[in-house]
Design an enzyme around this catalytic site. Structure first.
Site, PDB file in Angstrom:
ATOM      1  N   ARG A 156       0.842  -1.211   0.000  1.00 28.20           N
ATOM      2  CA  ARG A 156       0.000   0.000   0.000  1.00 28.20           C
ATOM      3  C   ARG A 156       0.872   1.253   0.000  1.00 28.20           C
ATOM      4  O   ARG A 156       1.369   1.674   1.047  1.00 28.20           O
ATOM      5  CB  ARG A 156      -0.949   0.012   1.200  1.00 28.20           C
ATOM      6  N   ASP A 438      -4.824   4.456  14.090  1.00 26.64           N
ATOM      7  CA  ASP A 438      -3.962   4.911  13.007  1.00 26.64           C
ATOM      8  C   ASP A 438      -4.541   6.182  12.403  1.00 26.64           C
ATOM      9  O   ASP A 438      -5.399   6.831  13.014  1.00 26.64           O
ATOM     10  CB  ASP A 438      -3.772   3.810  11.966  1.00 26.64           C
TER      11      ASP A 438
END
Length: 542
Positions: A156, A438
């Site tokens: 990613r 996150d």
């Protein structure tokens, strides 16, 4: 091209990555697509302005109705290693080598190798992380299976909004995703393909089919440059923005030779409502800790539509990440309670027809795989066509009822401050009250606080209005609690700086589009990175 010197302690890794051939490849990649990236960002800004000026709401595009109405087209089948996607390990920043190795040793189907939400993109972290991935692709890491037998690497790169400060091409800082993608493909692409294990990607924060079209152009160009067959690269697009939810067919169509499906999550997607419509009172999002979950109509409609769209086109549909951490040092009762809660929410996704989802805690991999074994047939649920689903624009835009609690306000403030504190420490995620947090949870946290201040929202008990004064008072109260966990004067100063930056963000007159972009361009963050010794990600005591 200009490139910063190597980070401290990473001279060998830097030299291994930035060979002459690699630099030439990167320069050509970035020069070819840099203007396209700028155009995508300009189109995003233009679309937001059009929505604001007109007061209109998004809808399914009239210009692409022929794509949605045509039942004949499908994405190309994925390679064998992607046909079973039950459980990926999420938020795995490869700069944390120990966690990355543990994930490679696990029985998970895949690993979200994260340079985005779960990663702080310091130059140190990018170089160390990309070099670690290269070693994994070449089966050079100790005590892990060969790359052809390990969980597949779902790489990613950063999203379009992020830039890489340490490289300039033609006098401009380069787009972060092109920097990450280029290095990963140059050093790993052919090796992964030869081992029938890639190259596979997650694409973050795509907002329109035009952005998917750009990624497709980049894939075609890269495959040609590296001598890979057309369609070798496969990518799962994360539908993390409400505007993209209206263009899922079109996104799959643009990437039909390279698609590994679509992914739905909860917090970035929910935060996008504040991003696009937060100044409109009709889109006031209630307390996420009490009133926002995947059972709510707007989120359930989004997930159902994603599954239906993907499976109609032969594409895999995956769900979000279970952020819960199983208690390690407590009696079995609390551990079983957490596990039961995770199972309940993940069963909701399985019954909706998803083909897989993510977990953070490696101890959840086995139990979640068992859910698929018990409740599904085969490696995926492509046979679940969801012909019962009919989703209109109003379903996707229906805000849930509910108010704002003092607990929810304090929790959002804490998560926002601690995320900024983590970034100032060079870490992309942290642990708080039994969850991994996150940038996705930080985005929804700061978005809600900004929106509640903007609309002067009352707490649901009627005691106080959410405004600058209340938020400032709560920050000071929370700092007393959070400072107790600080180990040094330096860490206290960092926490105080994070709190000041959080207050600055939530009081902005105009909503900052991405917290990560805001931080990545902020002088305070950049100054801390130049003075803060960087270390491997450690579990926080918070």
């Amino acid at each position: 091209m200009e490139l910063s010197p190597p980070p401290v302690g990473l001279h060998a890794e830097y030299a291994a990555l930035f060979t002459t051939d690699c630099l030439c490849f990167l320069c050509e990649l970035i020069s070819t697509f840099d203007e396209d990236v700028d155009q995508i960002l300009r189109l995003r800004a233009s679309r937001k302005v059009q929505l604001d000026l007109s007061g209109n709401l998004p809808d399914f595009l009239e210009s692409t109705v022929h794509i949605r109405a045509d039942p004949s087209w499908r994405v190309l089948p994925v390679p064998p290693r992607l046909q079973k996607r039950h459980v990926d390990v999420g938020d795995t920043a490869p700069c944390d080598t120990q966690r990355f190795i543990r994930a490679l040793q696990s029985t998970a189907q895949g690993i979200q190798v994260d340079f985005d939400d779960g990663n702080c993109p310091t130059f140190h972290n990018q170089i160390k992380g990309i070099h670690t991935v290269v070693q994994a692709a070449r089966s050079l890491l100790p005590d892990v299976p060969h790359i052809s037998e390990a969980p597949v690497l779902m790489l990613r790169p950063r999203a379009w909004n992020m830039v890489e400060h340490n490289m300039m091409v033609a006098g401009k800082e380069v787009p972060g995703p092109l920097f990450d993608f280029g290095l990963l493909m140059f050093h790993c692409g052919v090796t992964l393909f030869q081992n029938q294990s890639g190259p596979f990607f997650y694409l973050s924060k795509v907002e329109s089919f035009l952005e998917a079209r750009l990624w497709n152009k980049i894939f075609l160009w890269t495959q040609q440059k590296l001598g890979l067959p057309a369609g070798s690269i496969k990518a799962t697009v994360l539908i993390e923005n409400v505007l993209a939810a209206f263009e899922m067919d079109e996104i799959l169509f643009e990437l039909r030779e390279h698609s590994a499906g679509l992914n739905c999550g909860i917090w970035d997607y929910s935060a996008s409502f504040v991003n696009k419509f937060g100044h409109r009172r009709a889109f006031l999002l209630p307390d996420r800790s009490k009133y926002v979950n995947m059972e709510k109509h707007f989120l359930r409609s989004y997930m159902d539509l994603l599954v239906k769209t993907c499976h109609r086109r032969g594409a895999l549909a995956t769900g979000g990440m279970a952020a819960a951490l199983l208690p390690q040092d407590l009696p079995s009762g609390p551990r079983e309670d957490v596990l039961a809660a995770v199972k309940r929410w993940k069963m909701l996704e399985i019954r909706a027809g998803v083909d897989g989802f993510m977990v953070y805690d490696l101890d959840l991999v086995g139990p979640m795989q068992e859910l698929f074994q018990i409740h599904t047939a085969g490696g995926n649920q492509l046979y679940v066509l969801r012909e019962d689903v009919c989703v209109a624009a109003e379903d996707l835009l229906c805000m849930p009822a509910g108010g704002v609690t003092l607990y929810g306000l304090k929790h959002n403030i804490s998560v926002g401050i601690l995320f900024i504190n983590a970034w100032l420490s060079g870490k992309g995620h942290f642990f708080y009250r039994g969850q991994v947090e996150d940038s996705a949870t930080a985005e929804i946290s700061r978005s809600q606080v900004w929106q509640w201040i903007r609309h002067q929202t009352w707490l649901e008990d009627g005691s106080r209005v959410v405004n600058r004064r209340l938020v400032t008072e709560l920050i000071q109260e929370l700092l007393v609690e959070l400072r107790a966990e600080c180990q040094s004067v330096r860490s206290e100063q960092r926490l105080d700086t994070a709190a000041a930056m959080f207050l600055e963000v939530v009081l902005q007159r105009n909503f900052p589009e991405f917290l990560t972009s805001y931080l990545n361009q902020d002088h305070t963050f950049l100054s801390w990175q130049s003075s803060e010794p960087e270390s491997a990600l450690q579990r926080s005591k918070l």
